[in-house]
Design an enzyme around this catalytic site. Sequence first.
Site, PDB file in Angstrom:
ATOM      1  N   VAL A  51      38.038  35.208  42.388  1.00 34.52           N
ATOM      2  CA  VAL A  51      39.490  35.102  42.221  1.00 34.52           C
ATOM      3  C   VAL A  51      39.916  35.779  40.923  1.00 34.52           C
ATOM      4  O   VAL A  51      40.820  36.615  40.900  1.00 34.52           O
ATOM      5  CB  VAL A  51      39.933  33.615  42.262  1.00 34.52           C
ATOM      6  N   GLU A  52      39.267  35.438  39.827  1.00 32.87           N
ATOM      7  CA  GLU A  52      39.626  36.020  38.525  1.00 32.87           C
ATOM      8  C   GLU A  52      39.392  37.526  38.494  1.00 32.87           C
ATOM      9  O   GLU A  52      40.199  38.286  37.979  1.00 32.87           O
ATOM     10  CB  GLU A  52      38.818  35.345  37.408  1.00 32.87           C
ATOM     11  N   THR A  53      38.291  37.961  39.052  1.00 33.77           N
ATOM     12  CA  THR A  53      37.956  39.383  39.013  1.00 33.77           C
ATOM     13  C   THR A  53      38.939  40.222  39.813  1.00 33.77           C
ATOM     14  O   THR A  53      39.460  41.236  39.311  1.00 33.77           O
ATOM     15  CB  THR A  53      36.519  39.609  39.528  1.00 33.77           C
ATOM     16  N   SER A  56      42.354  40.218  38.065  1.00 29.99           N
ATOM     17  CA  SER A  56      42.344  40.961  36.806  1.00 29.99           C
ATOM     18  C   SER A  56      42.292  42.471  37.035  1.00 29.99           C
ATOM     19  O   SER A  56      42.965  43.234  36.330  1.00 29.99           O
ATOM     20  CB  SER A  56      41.149  40.541  35.940  1.00 29.99           C
TER      21      SER A  56
END
Length: 132
Positions: A51-53, A56
Amino acid sequence: MTELSKNTFTDLIGLEFTEVTPDRVRGELTAGPQLLQLAGIVNGGVYCTVVETLASVGGGVWYNAQGNKGTVVGVNNNTDFLRSVREGKLFGEATPLHRGRLQQLWQVVLTDVEGRTVARGQVRLQNLPARD
């Protein structure tokens, strides 16, 4: 992006990027023994990482496409685990909810090969101008 991610944590979990644009980022990975927790299901940290990758990367591509020189960093990651997975291919898609001068908010949905949502998250990103 897959090539740029060689020898990073993203590479370690096997995340491969299949589409990268300012408006959408897609990726996929295969759930296997190395991504499982002791109960035999994919570790929630894997979902948080994906999710973060994806968010971002999308946020950074958009930020720089606006003529900015800089980067983005996650300041909040809220990921819900909806369905347990023991093995198989997983797909992620990140799309923006808000993109402003200082911050962005992206949502990410992770699905299995049957199209079922296994996790869903959102990431707030801080836009950081490049330092001289």
